[in-house]
Motif scaffolding. Structure first.
Motif, PDB file in Angstrom:
ATOM      1  N   SER A 187       0.561  -1.401   0.127  1.00 16.97           N
ATOM      2  CA  SER A 187      -0.178  -0.078   0.310  1.00 16.97           C
ATOM      3  C   SER A 187       1.000   0.974  -0.058  1.00 16.97           C
ATOM      4  N   GLY A 188       2.129   0.852   0.653  1.00 19.35           N
ATOM      5  CA  GLY A 188       2.931   2.527   0.583  1.00 19.35           C
ATOM      6  C   GLY A 188       3.801   2.789  -0.690  1.00 19.35           C
ATOM      7  N   GLU A 189       3.489   1.576  -1.357  1.00 20.03           N
ATOM      8  CA  GLU A 189       3.367   2.488  -2.942  1.00 20.03           C
ATOM      9  C   GLU A 189       2.867   2.905  -3.678  1.00 20.03           C
ATOM     10  N   ILE A 190       1.335   2.160  -3.503  1.00 25.35           N
ATOM     11  CA  ILE A 190       0.161   2.312  -4.544  1.00 25.35           C
ATOM     12  C   ILE A 190      -0.055   3.720  -3.994  1.00 25.35           C
ATOM     13  N   PHE A 191       0.317   4.028  -2.913  1.00 27.01           N
ATOM     14  CA  PHE A 191      -0.103   6.028  -2.480  1.00 27.01           C
ATOM     15  C   PHE A 191       1.137   6.504  -2.933  1.00 27.01           C
ATOM     16  N   SER A 192       2.478   6.073  -3.012  1.00 29.62           N
ATOM     17  CA  SER A 192       3.489   7.396  -3.395  1.00 29.62           C
ATOM     18  C   SER A 192       2.830   7.992  -4.857  1.00 29.62           C
ATOM     19  N   PRO A 193       3.704   9.014  -5.411  1.00 27.74           N
ATOM     20  CA  PRO A 193       3.137   9.761  -5.978  1.00 27.74           C
ATOM     21  C   PRO A 193       3.490   9.849  -7.464  1.00 27.74           C
ATOM     22  N   GLU A 194       4.300   9.236  -7.312  1.00 25.38           N
ATOM     23  CA  GLU A 194       4.565   8.312  -8.682  1.00 25.38           C
ATOM     24  C   GLU A 194       4.484   6.953  -8.576  1.00 25.38           C
ATOM     25  N   PHE A 195       4.250   6.734 -10.334  1.00 23.79           N
ATOM     26  CA  PHE A 195       3.463   5.755 -10.716  1.00 23.79           C
ATOM     27  C   PHE A 195       4.274   5.208 -11.341  1.00 23.79           C
ATOM     28  N   THR A 196       4.639   3.367 -10.861  1.00 23.18           N
ATOM     29  CA  THR A 196       5.711   2.884 -11.274  1.00 23.18           C
ATOM     30  C   THR A 196       4.420   1.853 -11.946  1.00 23.18           C
ATOM     31  N   LEU A 197       5.404   1.089 -13.659  1.00 25.44           N
ATOM     32  CA  LEU A 197       4.213  -0.001 -14.038  1.00 25.44           C
ATOM     33  C   LEU A 197       5.153  -1.112 -13.191  1.00 25.44           C
ATOM     34  N   LEU A 198       6.264  -1.815 -12.447  1.00 27.87           N
ATOM     35  CA  LEU A 198       6.488  -2.920 -11.118  1.00 27.87           C
ATOM     36  C   LEU A 198       6.353  -2.226 -10.503  1.00 27.87           C
ATOM     37  N   PRO A 199       6.414  -3.069  -9.434  1.00 27.24           N
ATOM     38  CA  PRO A 199       6.684  -2.803  -7.896  1.00 27.24           C
ATOM     39  C   PRO A 199       7.920  -3.465  -7.646  1.00 27.24           C
ATOM     40  N   LYS A 200       8.408  -1.991  -6.575  1.00 26.63           N
ATOM     41  CA  LYS A 200       9.536  -2.350  -6.118  1.00 26.63           C
ATOM     42  C   LYS A 200       9.949  -3.192  -5.248  1.00 26.63           C
ATOM     43  N   GLN A 201       8.414  -3.493  -4.923  1.00 29.33           N
ATOM     44  CA  GLN A 201       8.766  -3.985  -3.346  1.00 29.33           C
ATOM     45  C   GLN A 201       7.893  -5.355  -4.272  1.00 29.33           C
ATOM     46  N   TRP A 202       7.724  -6.378  -4.250  1.00 29.75           N
ATOM     47  CA  TRP A 202       6.804  -6.936  -4.644  1.00 29.75           C
ATOM     48  C   TRP A 202       6.277  -7.658  -3.262  1.00 29.75           C
ATOM     49  N   HIS A 203       4.143  -7.057  -4.162  1.00 31.12           N
ATOM     50  CA  HIS A 203       3.081  -8.134  -2.584  1.00 31.12           C
ATOM     51  C   HIS A 203       2.076  -8.562  -3.075  1.00 31.12           C
ATOM     52  N   ALA A 204       2.246  -9.161  -4.262  1.00 30.22           N
ATOM     53  CA  ALA A 204       2.084  -9.474  -5.252  1.00 30.22           C
ATOM     54  C   ALA A 204       1.033 -10.657  -4.402  1.00 30.22           C
ATOM     55  N   TRP A 205       2.153 -11.743  -3.626  1.00 32.20           N
ATOM     56  CA  TRP A 205       1.198 -12.738  -2.877  1.00 32.20           C
ATOM     57  C   TRP A 205       0.858 -12.610  -1.840  1.00 32.20           C
ATOM     58  N   GLN A 206       0.954 -11.743  -0.847  1.00 30.82           N
ATOM     59  CA  GLN A 206       0.275 -11.304   0.093  1.00 30.82           C
ATOM     60  C   GLN A 206      -1.061 -10.683  -0.475  1.00 30.82           C
ATOM     61  N   ASN A 207      -1.048 -10.026  -1.461  1.00 33.61           N
ATOM     62  CA  ASN A 207      -2.273  -9.147  -1.937  1.00 33.61           C
ATOM     63  C   ASN A 207      -2.546 -10.105  -2.441  1.00 33.61           C
ATOM     64  N   TYR A 208      -2.989 -11.002  -2.758  1.00 33.78           N
ATOM     65  CA  TYR A 208      -3.672 -12.654  -3.651  1.00 33.78           C
ATOM     66  C   TYR A 208      -4.372 -13.838  -2.499  1.00 33.78           C
ATOM     67  N   SER A 209      -3.324 -13.827  -1.813  1.00 31.54           N
ATOM     68  CA  SER A 209      -3.964 -14.862  -0.625  1.00 31.54           C
ATOM     69  C   SER A 209      -4.817 -13.045  -0.169  1.00 31.54           C
ATOM     70  N   ASP A 210      -4.280 -12.714   1.030  1.00 30.89           N
ATOM     71  CA  ASP A 210      -5.537 -11.391   1.119  1.00 30.89           C
ATOM     72  C   ASP A 210      -6.788 -11.633  -0.037  1.00 30.89           C
ATOM     73  N   ALA A 211      -6.884 -11.173  -0.618  1.00 31.22           N
ATOM     74  CA  ALA A 211      -8.435 -11.224  -1.541  1.00 31.22           C
ATOM     75  C   ALA A 211      -9.054 -12.714  -1.419  1.00 31.22           C
ATOM     76  N   PHE A 212      -7.770 -13.662  -1.312  1.00 31.36           N
ATOM     77  CA  PHE A 212      -8.674 -15.065  -1.075  1.00 31.36           C
ATOM     78  C   PHE A 212      -9.173 -15.766   0.127  1.00 31.36           C
ATOM     79  N   THR A 213      -8.954 -15.013   1.389  1.00 30.27           N
ATOM     80  CA  THR A 213      -8.796 -15.569   2.347  1.00 30.27           C
ATOM     81  C   THR A 213      -9.726 -14.660   3.479  1.00 30.27           C
TER      82      THR A 213
END
Lengths: 281, 311
Positions: free
Chosen positions: A43-69
């Motif tokens: 979430s820190g990167e989501i709300f950072s003022p500059e938009f990057t396509l790929l994350p600097k710090q990958w959070h995919a696993w946490q987000n998707y497992s959160d979504a499913f749990t």
């Protein structure tokens, strides 16, 4: 000579064509890219003022497992398949025989029936919502799978589409089948349906897309979380997360959009032709 | 004589059989079309008649009795400021979404068909929004419209264009929803226009070239545009009917607000009928909604008839 007279093949024009279409494609695809991109970030990167396509710090696993749990997302997706599958099966079982009777049989009542189909095409689905809600309430079916499925069991669009297709099937084929001793019912399923496979597939994909994405009707008849269809599921998710937790929310949105997008990309040719077919009355 | 004698025993049973077959055909047709016939009445036409009748009553959901109210619901509607605002919003939305999605869809179709390169990719890219789950994408747009971190404001401020909280500003909320509507509608109009373009006979362009219509613009004005007439009419109708049905984005993103700025017909009907349980009044709103959709269709049919005199 001939191709030159049809399309401007000048290099300048082709550059212009690709520039305009490229810009358009970027704008059309941007929401998908944003969705997937956000679903990979903390979430820190989501709300950072500059938009990057790929994350600097990958959070995919946490987000998707959160979504499913945090929410029964898998259940929502399963519901989507149950509901769309049941609806398409019912639509096929009622539309194909009717379309065959309209296209290939001579009977009193044929004109009336066709008129009813055309009338049905004029009525948007939301118009019937209040009476159908009352009806389902009276028979005690509110908040069940049946409540979501029943109103969509009939597709006048499907009847119309299949009738148009059946009209192009030669009568000789039907007569030959009769001489072979096939009954009318068997002719529908063993002769007409295989012949009309392209139309059936186009109809199937359209039906899948419409019913997977349908929001208005399930929103009205479903209260229980375990019955939610994919769009309802996303809303439950958004409400539960109060709109602040974008990472898991976008992961959920991605998971719910993915089945359709994959189906579309796989069946793209048929699908676009199918939509086009509906335009050619 | 002998011919007759020979033929009659042969033809007689056949005609008798044909008659029996006719009855069987009638019967088979009814058995095959029967389920669809019943369902069309139960699920479509019956409820439409019911909604019409219900709009003349005073029934609220769950009440044991129904009373005839005549035109009371319609009278209330006409006297209600919210209804007029709702109607204005709906028409504004349609007037914003339809021309832009039709024009952009047409431009995309013409450009895609004007060359070979990347044709499949462009088609898929423009069509993808049509098949995507609008509700999930609405949430993505909500993020993109976010006042500070949203991609839209970031891009606009890059060019020095003033920004706002698009979905929360009463002046812009309806148009922000319209942008989502246009984004989703372009693909369908593009595909329908591609079908229309393919139906134009190629020799018309050659004939135009012989007549001296050489430039791309001249070819478009003298051949493509007139030949696309029927497709144009169809696309405008379909897009307008779909725009009248706007609901998902309103329900999820703005809830009709701010200050009723995005209250549209279907959302109003949903609230009256399913939140406030005022079934009869909601039925009257449904009748108005159906009236607009039918009006669009009638106009299309009229213009189509007029067009065929030239085609």
């Amino acid at each position: 000579m001939r191709t030159r007279s049809i399309a401007s093949t000048g290099l300048g024009f082709q550059l212009f064509r690709h520039a305009m279409l490229g810009l358009g494609a970027v704008l059309m695809l941007a929401p998908f890219v944003i969705m997937v991109s956000v679903s990979l970030k903390p979430s820190g990167e989501i709300f950072s003022p500059e938009f990057t396509l790929l994350p600097k710090q990958w959070h995919a696993w946490q987000n998707y497992s959160d979504a499913f749990t945090k929410q029964p997302l898998a259940r929502y997706i399963l519901n989507g398949f149950i509901v769309t599958g049941a609806i398409f099966l019912c639509q096929l079982l009622t539309a194909l025989p009717c379309a065959y009777a309209l296209a290939k049989l001579r009977w009193r009542g044929r004109e009336t029936m066709f008129l009813l189909v055309l009338l049905g095409l004029l009525i948007p689905p939301q118009v019937t919502a209040i009476p159908l809600y009352i009806l389902l309430w009276q028979v005690g079916l509110l908040d069940t799978y049946a409540a979501i499925i029943l109103p969509s069991t009939i597709s006048v669009f499907g009847i119309f589409l299949m009738r148009q297709f059946f009209l192009t099937v030669p009568d000789d084929l039907v007569n030959a089948a009769r001489l072979d001793g096939l009954g009318e019912f068997a002719i529908v399923w063993r002769i007409m349906m295989p012949t009309a496979m392209p139309a059936v597939i186009a109809f199937g994909v359209l039906s899948l897309v419409w019913n997977w994405n349908e929001f208005f009707w399930p929103l009205i008849v479903v209260q229980s979380e375990h019955l939610a269809t994919p769009p309802l599921g996303v809303v439950y998710f958004a409400n539960a997360e109060a709109g602040t937790n974008y990472g898991p929310l976008m992961a959920a949105a991605t998971a719910i959009t993915a089945p359709l997008v994959i189906a579309f990309l796989a069946a793209q040719r048929w699908f676009i032709d199918g939509v086009t077919m509906t335009a050619v009355k | 004589m002998s011919d007759l004698a020979l033929s009659s025993p042969l033809t007689l049973p056949i005609t008798r059989k044909a008659r029996a077959g006719e009855v069987a055909e009638q019967l088979a047709a009814w058995v095959l079309a029967g389920p669809a016939f019943a369902l069309i009445w139960i699920m479509l036409l019956g409820p439409t008649v019911a909604v019409f009748l219900l709009s003349f009553t005073d029934w609220t959901f769950g009440m044991p009795e129904i009373g005839w109210a005549g035109l009371d619901n319609y009278r209330e509607m006409i006297g209600d400021e919210v209804f007029w605002k709702t109607l204005r919003n709906t028409l504004t939305y349609v007037a914003f979404v339809v021309p832009l999605s039709v024009f952009l869809g047409l431009a995309a179709a013409i450009l895609i068909e004007a060359g070979e390169g990347l044709r499949g990719f462009y088609r898929a890219a423009f069509f993808l929004p049509v098949v995507s789950t609008l509700l999930a994408m609405a949430l993505v747009f909500q993020f993109a419209f976010h006042p500070t971190v949203g991609a839209i404001n970031q891009t606009l401020s890059l060019f020095g264009i003033p920004t706002t909280d698009w979905l929360k500003n009463p002046d812009t909320a309806l148009f922000a929803l319209g942008v989502i509507g246009i984004w989703q509608a372009i693909g369908l109009s593009m595909v329908l226009f591609i079908a229309g373009l393919k139906a134009i006979p190629k020799d018309l362009y050659e004939a135009a070239a012989v007549d001296g219509a050489d430039g791309a613009f001249e070819r478009f004005r003298r051949v493509t545009w007139p030949m696309l007439g029927p497709a144009m009419l169809f696309v405008v109708t379909i897009t307008a009917i779909r725009a009248f049905q706007v609901f998902d984005t309103v329900q999820v993103l703005t809830d009709g607000g701010p200050n009723k700025a995005t209250n549209v017909l279907l959302f109003q009907m949903y609230q009256e009928g399913f939140s406030f349980l005022r079934s009869a009044y909601a039925a009257a709103l449904t009748v108005v909604f159906l009236g607009f959709v039918l009006l669009v269709t009638v106009i299309q049919v009229r213009l189509q008839d007029k067009n065929t005199h030239y085609g």
